[in-house]
Motif scaffolding. Sequence first.
Motif, mmCIF file in Angstrom:
data_model
loop_
_atom_site.group_PDB
_atom_site.id
_atom_site.type_symbol
_atom_site.label_atom_id
_atom_site.label_comp_id
_atom_site.label_asym_id
_atom_site.label_seq_id
_atom_site.Cartn_x
_atom_site.Cartn_y
_atom_site.Cartn_z
ATOM 1 N N THR A 150 0.906 -1.337 0.122
ATOM 2 C CA THR A 150 0.002 0.060 -0.102
ATOM 3 C C THR A 150 0.896 1.188 0.033
ATOM 4 O O THR A 150 1.950 1.071 0.343
ATOM 5 C CB THR A 150 -0.855 0.043 1.188
ATOM 6 O OG1 THR A 150 -0.259 -0.160 2.465
ATOM 7 C CG2 THR A 150 -1.729 -1.103 1.076
ATOM 8 N N GLY A 151 0.250 2.447 -0.468
ATOM 9 C CA GLY A 151 1.086 3.714 -0.582
ATOM 10 C C GLY A 151 1.893 3.928 -1.445
ATOM 11 O O GLY A 151 2.856 4.990 -1.518
ATOM 12 N N LYS A 152 1.823 3.058 -2.590
ATOM 13 C CA LYS A 152 2.606 3.287 -3.804
ATOM 14 C C LYS A 152 1.723 3.686 -4.967
ATOM 15 O O LYS A 152 0.617 3.552 -4.813
ATOM 16 C CB LYS A 152 3.227 1.737 -3.944
ATOM 17 C CG LYS A 152 4.183 1.296 -2.943
ATOM 18 C CD LYS A 152 4.739 0.229 -3.342
ATOM 19 C CE LYS A 152 5.620 -0.565 -2.229
ATOM 20 N NZ LYS A 152 6.727 0.412 -1.434
ATOM 21 N N LYS A 153 2.525 4.510 -5.946
ATOM 22 C CA LYS A 153 1.938 4.760 -7.030
ATOM 23 C C LYS A 153 2.130 3.690 -8.449
ATOM 24 O O LYS A 153 3.427 3.277 -8.050
ATOM 25 C CB LYS A 153 2.074 6.120 -7.330
ATOM 26 C CG LYS A 153 1.285 7.329 -6.725
ATOM 27 C CD LYS A 153 1.768 8.813 -7.411
ATOM 28 C CE LYS A 153 0.942 9.683 -6.611
ATOM 29 N NZ LYS A 153 -0.548 9.908 -7.076
ATOM 30 N N ALA A 154 1.412 3.493 -9.646
ATOM 31 C CA ALA A 154 2.171 2.774 -10.471
ATOM 32 C C ALA A 154 1.593 3.450 -11.819
ATOM 33 O O ALA A 154 0.683 4.057 -11.836
ATOM 34 C CB ALA A 154 1.671 1.702 -10.228
ATOM 35 N N VAL A 183 -3.944 -7.033 -10.944
ATOM 36 C CA VAL A 183 -2.883 -7.576 -10.131
ATOM 37 C C VAL A 183 -2.007 -6.815 -9.269
ATOM 38 O O VAL A 183 -1.709 -7.205 -8.081
ATOM 39 C CB VAL A 183 -1.762 -8.535 -11.017
ATOM 40 C CG1 VAL A 183 -0.824 -7.723 -11.632
ATOM 41 C CG2 VAL A 183 -1.237 -9.782 -10.064
ATOM 42 N N LEU A 184 -1.894 -5.679 -9.936
ATOM 43 C CA LEU A 184 -1.370 -4.368 -8.904
ATOM 44 C C LEU A 184 -2.240 -4.140 -7.686
ATOM 45 O O LEU A 184 -1.756 -4.127 -6.606
ATOM 46 C CB LEU A 184 -0.762 -3.117 -9.833
ATOM 47 C CG LEU A 184 0.262 -3.312 -10.545
ATOM 48 C CD1 LEU A 184 0.185 -1.958 -11.341
ATOM 49 C CD2 LEU A 184 1.681 -3.634 -10.122
ATOM 50 N N GLY A 185 -3.330 -4.202 -8.023
ATOM 51 C CA GLY A 185 -4.409 -3.782 -6.810
ATOM 52 C C GLY A 185 -4.462 -4.870 -6.014
ATOM 53 O O GLY A 185 -4.597 -4.563 -4.957
ATOM 54 N N ILE A 216 -1.775 -1.974 -4.561
ATOM 55 C CA ILE A 216 -1.121 -0.712 -5.224
ATOM 56 C C ILE A 216 -2.321 -0.308 -6.279
ATOM 57 O O ILE A 216 -2.592 -0.745 -6.985
ATOM 58 C CB ILE A 216 -0.151 -0.944 -6.122
ATOM 59 C CG1 ILE A 216 1.067 -1.374 -5.517
ATOM 60 C CG2 ILE A 216 0.243 0.491 -6.692
ATOM 61 C CD1 ILE A 216 2.288 -1.831 -6.341
ATOM 62 N N THR A 217 -3.237 0.598 -5.474
ATOM 63 C CA THR A 217 -4.402 1.131 -6.320
ATOM 64 C C THR A 217 -4.286 2.375 -6.981
ATOM 65 O O THR A 217 -5.403 2.802 -7.804
ATOM 66 C CB THR A 217 -5.721 1.104 -5.282
ATOM 67 O OG1 THR A 217 -5.128 2.038 -4.157
ATOM 68 C CG2 THR A 217 -5.682 -0.368 -4.780
ATOM 69 N N GLU A 218 -3.347 3.418 -6.699
ATOM 70 C CA GLU A 218 -3.252 4.293 -7.525
ATOM 71 C C GLU A 218 -2.378 3.962 -8.961
ATOM 72 O O GLU A 218 -1.099 3.883 -8.838
ATOM 73 C CB GLU A 218 -2.236 5.347 -6.745
ATOM 74 C CG GLU A 218 -3.373 6.094 -5.575
ATOM 75 C CD GLU A 218 -2.482 7.318 -4.858
ATOM 76 O OE1 GLU A 218 -2.188 8.301 -5.627
ATOM 77 O OE2 GLU A 218 -2.115 7.258 -3.829
ATOM 78 N N ILE A 219 -3.111 3.789 -9.674
ATOM 79 C CA ILE A 219 -2.538 3.337 -11.114
ATOM 80 C C ILE A 219 -2.856 4.286 -12.352
ATOM 81 O O ILE A 219 -4.115 4.765 -12.567
ATOM 82 C CB ILE A 219 -3.105 1.956 -11.250
ATOM 83 C CG1 ILE A 219 -2.652 0.940 -10.264
ATOM 84 C CG2 ILE A 219 -2.526 1.286 -12.516
ATOM 85 C CD1 ILE A 219 -3.443 -0.303 -10.351
ATOM 86 N N GLU A 220 -1.984 4.687 -13.115
ATOM 87 C CA GLU A 220 -2.400 5.355 -14.340
ATOM 88 C C GLU A 220 -1.596 4.598 -15.566
ATOM 89 O O GLU A 220 -0.641 4.243 -15.523
ATOM 90 C CB GLU A 220 -1.688 6.615 -14.330
ATOM 91 C CG GLU A 220 -1.746 7.779 -15.463
ATOM 92 C CD GLU A 220 -3.318 8.452 -15.221
ATOM 93 O OE1 GLU A 220 -3.680 8.752 -16.433
ATOM 94 O OE2 GLU A 220 -4.031 8.430 -14.207
#
Length: 215
Positions: free
Chosen positions: A139-143, A168-170, A174-178
């Motif tokens: 958690t707490g990461k951007k992708a 898979v990132l979620g 990791i839920t902040e994904i662009e």
Amino acid sequence: MPSSQTHRPSLRVLRVDASARLEGSVTRQLADLMLRELAERVPGLSVARRDVSAGLPFVDAAWVGANLTEPAARDASQRQALAKSDELVAEVMAADVLLIATPIYNFSVPASLKAWIDQVARARLTFRYTEHGPEGLLTGKKAYVLAVTGGTEVGSAIDFATPWLTFVLGFLGITEIEVIAADRVMLRGNAARQSASEHVIRVLDRDWPAFAEAV
């Protein structure tokens, strides 16, 4: 006098490259652009690089057996079976931002990137099962996912790569994904590259506005 303290980088980025092409790769060009622009906005940027294009070990029976064994009970061969995975997991855990630059081959990600995901998706390390279901621990990461295609439209019904990566990132927390796409390059040519480059700038100005205003 210089300070004796060790200063932590203000932002730690892990760049993951998956394109089989080392020269002329649009994904690598976009990743270079993003890192240059990000460095201008974020003082003290630190970048770790992981190029998976040459391939990574696949999960096998020895890996699974070692991973299912409690860490304190693993023998030397089991620790060796997980050594590369441990290294890759440590890189992900240390990062604040993941920059994943990948082509879409045959409607999905390259096998090398799938192998990377298999190595970093580790129960008890990057996710865990609870009474309420699986819980991501990264958690707490951007992708940022830089996706480039020859003919597949990103986000369409035949794009199985970006929805899977987002899921898979979620799953790992990791839920902040662009997703930034230069898609259908064989059809759109430079227009696809230019659109993706402009998207990179917009996203960085949005995500790091204080730094953007200061430069």
